[in-house]
Design a protein around this motif. Sequence first.
Motif, PDB file in Angstrom:
ATOM      1  N   ARG A  15     111.701 -22.249   4.218  1.00 54.27           N
ATOM      2  CA  ARG A  15     110.403 -22.750   3.004  1.00 54.27           C
ATOM      3  C   ARG A  15     110.724 -21.769   1.634  1.00 54.27           C
ATOM      4  O   ARG A  15     111.006 -20.894   2.170  1.00 54.27           O
ATOM      5  N   ARG A  70     105.225 -28.559   2.890  1.00 56.91           N
ATOM      6  CA  ARG A  70     104.022 -29.138   3.578  1.00 56.91           C
ATOM      7  C   ARG A  70     104.233 -30.704   3.951  1.00 56.91           C
ATOM      8  O   ARG A  70     104.497 -31.164   2.784  1.00 56.91           O
ATOM      9  N   ALA A  85      98.095 -22.172  -3.838  1.00 57.70           N
ATOM     10  CA  ALA A  85      98.876 -22.007  -2.871  1.00 57.70           C
ATOM     11  C   ALA A  85      99.355 -22.261  -1.888  1.00 57.70           C
ATOM     12  O   ALA A  85     100.439 -22.538  -1.365  1.00 57.70           O
ATOM     13  N   TRP A 126     104.683 -23.152  -6.723  1.00 58.55           N
ATOM     14  CA  TRP A 126     104.426 -22.424  -5.444  1.00 58.55           C
ATOM     15  C   TRP A 126     104.383 -21.083  -5.191  1.00 58.55           C
ATOM     16  O   TRP A 126     104.029 -20.174  -5.126  1.00 58.55           O
ATOM     17  N   ARG A 131     101.956 -18.999  -5.496  1.00 59.23           N
ATOM     18  CA  ARG A 131     101.416 -17.535  -3.468  1.00 59.23           C
ATOM     19  C   ARG A 131     101.670 -16.642  -3.831  1.00 59.23           C
ATOM     20  O   ARG A 131     100.490 -15.326  -3.718  1.00 59.23           O
ATOM     21  N   ALA A 145      91.124 -21.713   2.977  1.00 56.04           N
ATOM     22  CA  ALA A 145      91.733 -21.432   4.090  1.00 56.04           C
ATOM     23  C   ALA A 145      91.150 -20.403   4.892  1.00 56.04           C
ATOM     24  O   ALA A 145      91.567 -19.494   6.083  1.00 56.04           O
ATOM     25  N   GLY A 146      90.108 -19.931   3.858  1.00 53.18           N
ATOM     26  CA  GLY A 146      90.035 -17.830   4.346  1.00 53.18           C
ATOM     27  C   GLY A 146      88.579 -18.529   5.397  1.00 53.18           C
ATOM     28  O   GLY A 146      88.014 -17.578   5.933  1.00 53.18           O
ATOM     29  N   THR A 169      88.827 -21.235   9.123  1.00 51.96           N
ATOM     30  CA  THR A 169      90.024 -20.841  10.449  1.00 51.96           C
ATOM     31  C   THR A 169      89.264 -19.565  10.970  1.00 51.96           C
ATOM     32  O   THR A 169      89.754 -19.182  12.242  1.00 51.96           O
ATOM     33  N   PRO A 195     100.339 -18.293  15.570  1.00 53.90           N
ATOM     34  CA  PRO A 195      98.654 -18.519  14.386  1.00 53.90           C
ATOM     35  C   PRO A 195      98.454 -18.684  13.187  1.00 53.90           C
ATOM     36  O   PRO A 195      98.026 -19.177  12.778  1.00 53.90           O
ATOM     37  N   PHE A 196      99.234 -17.461  12.337  1.00 52.87           N
ATOM     38  CA  PHE A 196      99.197 -17.549  11.126  1.00 52.87           C
ATOM     39  C   PHE A 196     100.472 -18.124  10.516  1.00 52.87           C
ATOM     40  O   PHE A 196     101.119 -17.837   9.065  1.00 52.87           O
ATOM     41  N   GLY A 197     101.411 -18.549  11.363  1.00 55.21           N
ATOM     42  CA  GLY A 197     102.573 -19.091  10.850  1.00 55.21           C
ATOM     43  C   GLY A 197     103.229 -17.841  11.008  1.00 55.21           C
ATOM     44  O   GLY A 197     103.539 -17.182  11.311  1.00 55.21           O
ATOM     45  N   ALA A 198     104.778 -18.320   9.548  1.00 57.50           N
ATOM     46  CA  ALA A 198     105.544 -17.210  10.029  1.00 57.50           C
ATOM     47  C   ALA A 198     106.390 -17.711   8.928  1.00 57.50           C
ATOM     48  O   ALA A 198     106.048 -18.802   7.708  1.00 57.50           O
ATOM     49  N   ARG A 213     105.981 -18.422   3.640  1.00 53.79           N
ATOM     50  CA  ARG A 213     104.264 -18.988   3.610  1.00 53.79           C
ATOM     51  C   ARG A 213     103.887 -18.399   4.665  1.00 53.79           C
ATOM     52  O   ARG A 213     102.476 -19.524   4.783  1.00 53.79           O
ATOM     53  N   CYS A 227     100.651 -16.363   6.241  1.00 59.74           N
ATOM     54  CA  CYS A 227      99.245 -16.916   5.951  1.00 59.74           C
ATOM     55  C   CYS A 227      99.271 -15.385   5.171  1.00 59.74           C
ATOM     56  O   CYS A 227      99.086 -13.955   5.984  1.00 59.74           O
TER      57      CYS A 227
HETATM   58  C1  HEM Z   1      91.882 -16.507  12.097  1.00 59.84           C
HETATM   59  C2  HEM Z   1      92.047 -16.805  10.467  1.00 59.84           C
HETATM   60  C3  HEM Z   1      93.306 -17.753   9.899  1.00 59.84           C
HETATM   61  C4  HEM Z   1      94.241 -18.137  10.601  1.00 59.84           C
HETATM   62  C5  HEM Z   1      94.650 -17.861  11.770  1.00 59.84           C
HETATM   63  C6  HEM Z   1      94.795 -18.624   9.368  1.00 59.84           C
HETATM   64  C7  HEM Z   1      96.323 -19.613   9.481  1.00 59.84           C
HETATM   65  C8  HEM Z   1      96.965 -19.913   7.979  1.00 59.84           C
HETATM   66  C9  HEM Z   1      97.953 -20.912   8.957  1.00 59.84           C
HETATM   67  C10 HEM Z   1      98.779 -20.980   9.928  1.00 59.84           C
HETATM   68  C11 HEM Z   1      99.085 -21.403   7.419  1.00 59.84           C
HETATM   69  C12 HEM Z   1     100.307 -21.934   7.280  1.00 59.84           C
HETATM   70  C13 HEM Z   1     101.172 -20.899   7.551  1.00 59.84           C
HETATM   71  C14 HEM Z   1     102.691 -21.117   6.871  1.00 59.84           C
HETATM   72  O1  HEM Z   1     102.593 -22.699   6.303  1.00 59.84           O
HETATM   73  O2  HEM Z   1     103.574 -20.764   7.464  1.00 59.84           O
HETATM   74  C15 HEM Z   1      97.995 -20.130   6.117  1.00 59.84           C
HETATM   75  C16 HEM Z   1      98.159 -20.579   5.152  1.00 59.84           C
HETATM   76  C17 HEM Z   1      97.140 -19.843   4.815  1.00 59.84           C
HETATM   77  N1  HEM Z   1      96.065 -19.244   4.463  1.00 59.84           N
HETATM   78 FE1  HEM Z   1      95.573 -18.305   6.833  1.00 59.84          FE
HETATM   79  N2  HEM Z   1      95.001 -18.356   8.308  1.00 59.84           N
HETATM   80  C18 HEM Z   1      93.787 -17.286   8.888  1.00 59.84           C
HETATM   81  C19 HEM Z   1      92.653 -16.538   7.186  1.00 59.84           C
HETATM   82  C20 HEM Z   1      93.101 -16.965   6.079  1.00 59.84           C
HETATM   83  C21 HEM Z   1      91.991 -16.613   5.084  1.00 59.84           C
HETATM   84  C22 HEM Z   1      91.001 -15.617   5.333  1.00 59.84           C
HETATM   85  C23 HEM Z   1      92.052 -16.844   3.752  1.00 59.84           C
HETATM   86  C24 HEM Z   1      92.367 -15.915   2.555  1.00 59.84           C
HETATM   87  C25 HEM Z   1      91.118 -15.795   2.102  1.00 59.84           C
HETATM   88  C26 HEM Z   1      94.167 -17.378   4.006  1.00 59.84           C
HETATM   89  C27 HEM Z   1      95.079 -17.764   2.862  1.00 59.84           C
HETATM   90  C28 HEM Z   1      95.966 -18.717   3.338  1.00 59.84           C
HETATM   91  C29 HEM Z   1      96.542 -19.101   2.080  1.00 59.84           C
HETATM   92  C30 HEM Z   1      96.349 -18.984   0.337  1.00 59.84           C
HETATM   93  C31 HEM Z   1      97.565 -20.385   2.748  1.00 59.84           C
HETATM   94  C32 HEM Z   1      98.590 -20.317   2.687  1.00 59.84           C
HETATM   95  C33 HEM Z   1      99.697 -20.057   2.046  1.00 59.84           C
HETATM   96  C34 HEM Z   1     101.440 -20.357   1.318  1.00 59.84           C
HETATM   97  O3  HEM Z   1     101.224 -21.893   1.778  1.00 59.84           O
HETATM   98  O4  HEM Z   1     102.174 -20.303   1.092  1.00 59.84           O
HETATM   99  N3  HEM Z   1      94.121 -17.321   5.349  1.00 59.84           N
HETATM  100  N4  HEM Z   1      97.273 -19.434   7.482  1.00 59.84           N
END
Ligand code: HEM
Length: 479
Positions: free
Chosen positions: A84, A90, A106, A114, A118, A284-285, A288, A419-422, A425, A427
């Motif tokens: 990506r 997406r 983002a 993006w 980002r 997003a924050g 989750t 769990p946070f993607g890879a 993009r 997280c």
């Molecule tokens: C346990 C908590 C969290 C989990 C499991 C989680 C999980 C994820 C996942 C799976 C994605 C998609 C990644 C991908 O497309 O490869 C993502 C994207 C994102 N997350 Fe989290 N997240 C968490 C907490 C947070 C927090 C605390 C923030 C900010 C305050 C945050 C901000 C974002 C943003 C901005 C994206 C979009 C990134 C992009 O598309 O470039 N996330 N998150």
Amino acid sequence: MSTVPSLNSNADRGDAARSSRTLAGPRALPFLGNAPEFVRGGVPHRQLERWADEHGPTYRLRLGPRNVVVTADPAHVDLILRRRPHDFRRARSTSSIVDELVRPGAFTAEGDHWRRLRKVATQSLSPSYLRQYFDTVTMVTGRLLRRWEAFAASGERIDVLDQTTRYTLDVAVGLAMGHDLNSLENSGDGLHTRLPALLAAFSQRLMTPIPYWRLVKLPRDRRLDATVREVEALVRGRYEGAKARVEAGEQPSNFLEALVRPLDDVPEITESEVLGNVFTMLLAGSDTTSSAAGWALHFLAEHPEIHEKVRAEADEVLGERELPADPAAMGRLQYAEAVVNEALRLRPPIPFLGFEPTRNLSITGSDGRELSLAADEEVFLLLSYGGRRDAERFPAPGVFSPERWLEGKPADGKLPFVPFGAGPRFCPGRNLALIETSMVTSVLARTFDFTPDRSAGAVVEGLSFAMIPKNLYLRVSPR
Ligand code: HEM
């Protein structure tokens, strides 16, 4: 993973890849397809996992008019996450629902747009702001502790998800807008009541196979539009305040202020982009992270012997202090972090994500076979599957065992734990989320004994914006 994933353009190869139309999959009903089974019980990710058990890791299904390829194959997951924004974007079925309500941030933006957003999002979540967000997290954790002391004194049962949601919302609003929402101690703020309503409406739309609201708006859709406008007005008001402070020469101290005067290598962004990114941080924050914290506390309540170990570690690391003194102390709460990782493995807040190829292409699976995908064809990546099923990487995968994270700790973003993607993009909020969840787990476990309260029924999974624990109630008493 043994196979190196590869991606080919069909145009280049002229080509013997199997078509996604030939994939096996569950039998579809006329018109509705597999939608009824998909949404039944409110746990679509569990249904996707069952279908993967039945039809293999890569299969097809139909949700109303949408044909979807579903894959839990680690080679596909790896390839799609990493290629990506060029080869995959997406899924529009997800991003259009977010973008038609709030401005793109983002999470939903693509291509160069993006890249700009980002950069701004990662700037504000980068380790250089660690000290600042650490202070916000400890302040809000202290408040949570006081609330739970009151619960312990009254003997009242605690709605754990409500508490962790208030907690993560207070942190996210503090960081994103420099505003002390303090939903843990009061409920009068407009944002506090409106943001959860927004999150609930998003998830409801994501689960609705046919977007009826584009043709006809029901009263609840009109209420939702009004809520969005109100939240936007609140954010815009705070942005004006941030602008005034920074232009008067103050150092940026929160995300909004940082957006007024971005770092040198970050391009200036428009007011619309500011609003979109603030919404993204909040959306997003919060859900989750509150889900992850809720599940971690649930597992401690179910496993007193593990609770005891978290407590012993907290005693040793925190000593006389009630809360960790600095980020270095957090780094020493390794057992608490292992509990969080194990909760993320067994109960991932984002169990699946939707993508689309940006052009016709084919992808190679773990079995070496090629699968051709048409431009815009929807693909669900089943992120939860590897962590829950891969017995080679996680022996006895159904068992909650934080110890497995202490020996030979696997890195995030390394399959099958994503769990946070890879990829690009990945997280950007991961560090913040781990600090919040580990701190809550450690500090609450140290201070209280937990007794599960099952009067509402067993604790089960539900899919809201994130996958959340339902019926999660505890009673606590002083240690
Ligand atoms: C346990 C908590 C969290 C989990 C499991 C989680 C999980 C994820 C996942 C799976 C994605 C998609 C990644 C991908 O497309 O490869 C993502 C994207 C994102 N997350 Fe989290 N997240 C968490 C907490 C947070 C927090 C605390 C923030 C900010 C305050 C945050 C901000 C974002 C943003 C901005 C994206 C979009 C990134 C992009 O598309 O470039 N996330 N998150």
